[in-house]
Motif scaffolding. Structure first.
Motif, mmCIF file in Angstrom:
data_model
loop_
_atom_site.group_PDB
_atom_site.id
_atom_site.type_symbol
_atom_site.label_atom_id
_atom_site.label_comp_id
_atom_site.label_asym_id
_atom_site.label_seq_id
_atom_site.Cartn_x
_atom_site.Cartn_y
_atom_site.Cartn_z
ATOM 1 N N ALA A 115 15.025 7.568 7.225
ATOM 2 C CA ALA A 115 15.145 7.215 5.799
ATOM 3 C C ALA A 115 14.224 6.096 5.347
ATOM 4 O O ALA A 115 14.168 5.803 4.156
ATOM 5 C CB ALA A 115 16.600 6.833 5.494
ATOM 6 N N GLY A 116 13.494 5.472 6.270
ATOM 7 C CA GLY A 116 12.703 4.291 5.926
ATOM 8 C C GLY A 116 11.605 4.532 4.921
ATOM 9 O O GLY A 116 11.208 3.628 4.179
ATOM 10 N N GLU A 117 11.107 5.787 4.855
ATOM 11 C CA GLU A 117 10.015 6.096 3.940
ATOM 12 C C GLU A 117 10.500 6.428 2.528
ATOM 13 O O GLU A 117 9.688 6.571 1.605
ATOM 14 C CB GLU A 117 9.191 7.271 4.472
ATOM 15 N N LEU A 118 11.819 6.520 2.344
ATOM 16 C CA LEU A 118 12.345 6.952 1.049
ATOM 17 C C LEU A 118 12.238 5.874 -0.023
ATOM 18 O O LEU A 118 12.029 6.181 -1.200
ATOM 19 C CB LEU A 118 13.799 7.405 1.197
ATOM 20 N N SER A 119 12.411 4.621 0.364
ATOM 21 C CA SER A 119 12.324 3.531 -0.610
ATOM 22 C C SER A 119 12.109 2.216 0.130
ATOM 23 O O SER A 119 12.480 2.089 1.309
ATOM 24 C CB SER A 119 13.606 3.440 -1.448
ATOM 25 N N PRO A 120 11.545 1.216 -0.551
ATOM 26 C CA PRO A 120 11.370 -0.090 0.098
ATOM 27 C C PRO A 120 12.696 -0.742 0.459
ATOM 28 O O PRO A 120 12.777 -1.483 1.437
ATOM 29 C CB PRO A 120 10.608 -0.911 -0.953
ATOM 30 N N THR B 165 16.906 -1.135 7.008
ATOM 31 C CA THR B 165 16.886 -0.672 8.403
ATOM 32 C C THR B 165 16.208 -1.702 9.299
ATOM 33 O O THR B 165 16.658 -1.938 10.435
ATOM 34 C CB THR B 165 16.177 0.687 8.521
ATOM 35 N N PHE B 166 15.141 -2.336 8.795
ATOM 36 C CA PHE B 166 14.516 -3.385 9.601
ATOM 37 C C PHE B 166 15.434 -4.596 9.718
ATOM 38 O O PHE B 166 15.485 -5.236 10.773
ATOM 39 C CB PHE B 166 13.181 -3.824 9.006
ATOM 40 N N LEU B 167 16.152 -4.902 8.656
ATOM 41 C CA LEU B 167 17.039 -6.068 8.671
ATOM 42 C C LEU B 167 18.093 -5.950 9.770
ATOM 43 O O LEU B 167 18.410 -6.936 10.437
ATOM 44 C CB LEU B 167 17.718 -6.220 7.309
ATOM 45 N N SER C 86 0.809 -1.223 0.000
ATOM 46 C CA SER C 86 0.000 0.000 0.000
ATOM 47 C C SER C 86 0.844 1.276 0.000
ATOM 48 O O SER C 86 0.579 2.217 -0.748
ATOM 49 C CB SER C 86 -0.937 0.016 1.206
ATOM 50 N N PHE C 87 1.899 1.297 0.844
ATOM 51 C CA PHE C 87 2.694 2.515 0.973
ATOM 52 C C PHE C 87 3.670 2.680 -0.191
ATOM 53 O O PHE C 87 3.764 3.748 -0.807
ATOM 54 C CB PHE C 87 3.449 2.521 2.302
ATOM 55 N N PHE C 88 4.420 1.606 -0.506
ATOM 56 C CA PHE C 88 5.417 1.698 -1.570
ATOM 57 C C PHE C 88 4.877 1.277 -2.941
ATOM 58 O O PHE C 88 5.561 1.443 -3.952
ATOM 59 C CB PHE C 88 6.645 0.850 -1.221
ATOM 60 N N GLY C 89 3.687 0.691 -2.973
ATOM 61 C CA GLY C 89 3.073 0.340 -4.248
ATOM 62 C C GLY C 89 3.683 -0.862 -4.943
ATOM 63 O O GLY C 89 3.611 -0.976 -6.169
ATOM 64 N N LEU C 90 4.269 -1.780 -4.181
ATOM 65 C CA LEU C 90 4.844 -2.984 -4.781
ATOM 66 C C LEU C 90 3.747 -3.998 -5.084
ATOM 67 O O LEU C 90 2.669 -3.974 -4.489
ATOM 68 C CB LEU C 90 5.875 -3.618 -3.841
ATOM 69 N N GLN D 292 6.755 4.873 10.047
ATOM 70 C CA GLN D 292 7.044 5.679 11.229
ATOM 71 C C GLN D 292 6.650 4.926 12.502
ATOM 72 O O GLN D 292 7.368 4.971 13.511
ATOM 73 C CB GLN D 292 6.299 7.012 11.150
ATOM 74 N N GLY D 293 5.522 4.238 12.444
ATOM 75 C CA GLY D 293 5.075 3.484 13.609
ATOM 76 C C GLY D 293 6.070 2.416 14.024
ATOM 77 O O GLY D 293 6.418 2.292 15.212
ATOM 78 N N ILE D 294 6.553 1.640 13.062
ATOM 79 C CA ILE D 294 7.543 0.597 13.376
ATOM 80 C C ILE D 294 8.821 1.225 13.901
ATOM 81 O O ILE D 294 9.427 0.737 14.868
ATOM 82 C CB ILE D 294 7.820 -0.270 12.134
ATOM 83 N N GLY D 295 9.248 2.329 13.282
ATOM 84 C CA GLY D 295 10.459 3.009 13.741
ATOM 85 C C GLY D 295 10.343 3.484 15.175
ATOM 86 O O GLY D 295 11.265 3.316 15.983
ATOM 87 N N VAL D 296 9.200 4.103 15.498
ATOM 88 C CA VAL D 296 8.969 4.571 16.868
ATOM 89 C C VAL D 296 8.986 3.396 17.851
ATOM 90 O O VAL D 296 9.585 3.487 18.940
ATOM 91 C CB VAL D 296 7.631 5.329 16.966
ATOM 92 N N LEU D 297 8.356 2.283 17.485
ATOM 93 C CA LEU D 297 8.302 1.125 18.380
ATOM 94 C C LEU D 297 9.691 0.531 18.599
ATOM 95 O O LEU D 297 10.017 0.081 19.704
ATOM 96 C CB LEU D 297 7.347 0.070 17.809
#
Length: 441
Positions: free
Chosen positions: A308-313, A319-321, A251-255, A377-382
Motif C-alpha cells: 500500500a505504500g505507493e497509494l499515498s504519501p 508504514t515506515f513509521l 518526485s514520486f508523490f509530487g509534494l 518498493q525498494g525501501i519495502g524490499v529492504l
C-alpha cells in the motif's frame, strides 16, 4: 528531582551534575546525524558555488563516513587507556574547529579535507558518549538514560535535513556549517565541566596498539557480535529511507518541499516515543520476547509498504513509521545488553556498536539507489529482507549455546547481567563453552 537523579550516578559529576551530564550525552549523540544529514539540502548549492560536479561534492559525504568510522575504531579503545575526558575534549575541539573551517572553505578540496577532520572529531565524541553511560550510571538506570540519548540516533537523521532546509530559506550553505560549529561550541562548554568517569585502576594498561587491538577481543565475544549483527540490520532500511525519502515525497508523490519537510518532521517526532514505549513495555514483557515481537512487526511494516505504500504519501509515511518505531524501541535496551556482554573494554565495545550501525547504514544508502521499480518498493524490499535475515539470526542465536547476558539468563531488564570479558592479547578468546573470565589490566 536533581537530588533523586544524583543517586543514579556511580561516578559523581560535581560540576555538571546528572542533568548536565545527560545534556552533554544528548548533544554528543546529535553531532553525527546533524553532520551527516543537515547539510544534504545544500549539496546542489555547493555544486554551484564551487563550480564542480555533484560527484565531487558527494566526496564530502563519503569522506565523512569513512573517517567517522576510523575515528570510532581508534578513539573508543584509546579512551579505555587514557580515560574518557581527554578523548572527549580532543574530539569535540577538533569537531568544532573543523566545522568552522568548513564554513570558510575556499574550494571543494578544502571542504573535503575539513570534513575529514570534522569526521575524526565526531568519531571520538560518539565513541566516548555511549561508554560514559555505562561508566557513570547505575545499571538499573542505564536503559532510561540510553532511551533519552539514543533516540537522537533515530530522530536526528530524520529531522536534520528539515533543519538544513530551513537554514537555506534564509542563509547560504556556509551557515549550515556555522550551525554545526555552534553545536560544537555548546558541547565544548559541557565537556570542559565533565569529570572523568573511568578511574586509573580500571583502565587498560597495555600499549596504544594493544588498546586498539582490544577491538578484536570484543569482536570475538560471540554473544556480542551475533546480537550486534541482528539489531544492526535495522539501520540498513532506515538509512535507505533517509537517502531517498525526499525523492519519494517530492518526485514520486509530487509534494512540495514544505510538505515533504512536514512529513519528515512528523515521522521524527512520533518516532521519539519508541524508547519510552519499551520502558513501559519492559514492566510486562521480557527483552527476549519483546525483540521477537519487534522483528515481526518490522517485517509486517515492510510487507504493508510493498502492498500500500505507493497509494499515498500518508500510507507510505505510516508504514515506515511502524518500522521506525520498532527500531527506536530496540535501540536503548539492545545497546545496554551489548555493553553488558563486556565487563571491561567499554570504549572498544562502544566503538564497535557505533561502527556497525554506521557501516550497515551506509550499505543501506547504497542499496537505496539501485534501479528499483520505485523507491517505495525498494525501501519495502529492504525492510522485509533485512528483518527476515534478522529474524532468522535471532532464532538461531536463541537456539545456539552462545551466551547472551540479559537475554539467556534471568536478569530483569535494566539490571546488571553477568558479563563476559574480552580476552587480552596473548590470551585465548572466550567462546560459548568457556566460563566468563577476568583479565588483568
Amino acid at each position: 528531582m536533581k537530588q533523586k537523579m544524583q543517586q543514579w550516578l556511580v561516578r559523581p559529576q560535581g560540576k555538571l551534575g546528572p542533568l548536565g551530564l545527560v545534556v552533554l550525552l544528548v548533544t554528543a549523540s546529535l553531532v553525527t546525524p546533524l553532520s551527516l544529514d543537515m547539510y544534504t539540502p545544500a549539496v546542489p548549492h555547493m555544486t554551484e558555488a564551487f563550480g564542480t560536479t555533484a560527484g565531487t561534492v558527494n566526496l564530502t559525504l563519503v569522506g565523512y563516513f569513512l573517517f567517522f568510522a576510523v575515528g570510532l575504531l581508534v578513539f573508543g579503545p584509546l579512551s579505555d587507556r587514557y580515560g574518557r575526558r581527554p578523548v572527549l575534549l580532543a574530539g569535540v575541539v577538533t569537531y568544532t574547529s573543523a566545522s568552522g573551517l568548513c564554513a570558510l572553505a575556499l574550494d571543494i578540496e578544502m571542504l573535503i579535507a575539513f570534513r575529514v577532520v570534522q569526521a575524526l572529531g565526531a568519531g571520538a565524541v560518539s565513541a566516548v558518549a555511549i561508554a560514559v553511560v555505562k561508566d557513570a550510571f547505575k545499571a538499573e538506570k542505564r536503559e532510561a538514560i540510553l532511551s533519552i540519548v539514543q533516540v537522537m540516533f533515530v530522530v536526528g537523521p530524520v529531522l536534520s535535513p528539515v533543519v538544513g532546509a530551513l537554514i537555506l530559506q534564509v542563509f547560504d550553505w556556509r551557515m549550515t556549517f556555522c550551525a554545526l560549529g555552534a553545536v560544537g561550541v555548546f558541547c565544548c562548554a559541557l565537556a570542559v565541566l565533565f569529570e572523568e568517569t573511568l578511574p586509573q585502576e580500571e583502565r587498560y594498561r597495555g600499549t596504544v596498539l594493544g588498546s586498539i587491538g582490544q577491538l578484536g577481543a570484543v569482536a570475538r565475544n560471540k554473544g556480542f557480535s551475533s546480537f550486534l549483527a541482528i539489531v544492526g540490520l535495522y539501520n540498513l532500511p532506515f538509512m535507505a529511507y533517509i537517502a531517498v525519502g525526499s525523492y519519494v515525497y517530492i518526485s514520486f508523490f509530487g509534494l512540495s518541499e514544505l510538505e515533504y519537510s512536514v512529513f519528515f518532521a512528523v515521522a521524527a517526532l512520533l518516532t521519539a516515543a519508541g524508547p519510552f514505549i519499551w520502558l513501559k513495555a519492559s514492566r510486562y514483557v521480557s527483552a527476549r520476547r519483546f525483540t521477537g515481537i519487534l522483528l515481526a512487526a518490522a517485517a509486517l511494516s515492510g510487507v504493508a509498504m510493498l502492498l500500500a505504500g505507493e497509494l499515498s504519501p500518508v500510507l507510505f509515511c505510516l508504514t515506515f513509521l511502524v518500522f521506525a518505531l520498532t527500531e527506536a524501541c530496540i535501540r536503548p535496551y539492545s545497546t545496554n545488553i551489548l555493553l553488558s556482554q563486556q565487563e571491561g573494554d567499554t570504549g572498544a565495545a562502544s566503538s564497535l556498536i557505533n561502527f556497525a550501525h554506521t557501516a550497515i547504514g551506509y550499505v543501506g544508502m547504497l542499496l537505496a539507489v539501485l534501479p528499483w521499480s520505485s523507491y517505495v518498493q525498494g525501501i519495502g524490499v529492504l525492510i522485509v529482507a533485512s528483518m527476515a535475515f534478522a529474524g532468522i539470526g535471532w532464532i538461531a542465536l536463541l537456539k545456539s549455546r552462545i551466551p547472551l547476558a540479559g537475554i539467556k539468563d534471568a536478569a530483569p531488564s535494566g539490571q546488571e547481567a553477568p558479563a563476559v570479558r574480552g580476552g587480552r592479547p596473548g590470551q585465548g578468546s572466550l567462546d560459548a563453552s568457556s566460563p566468563a573470565q577476568g583479565s588483568a589490566r
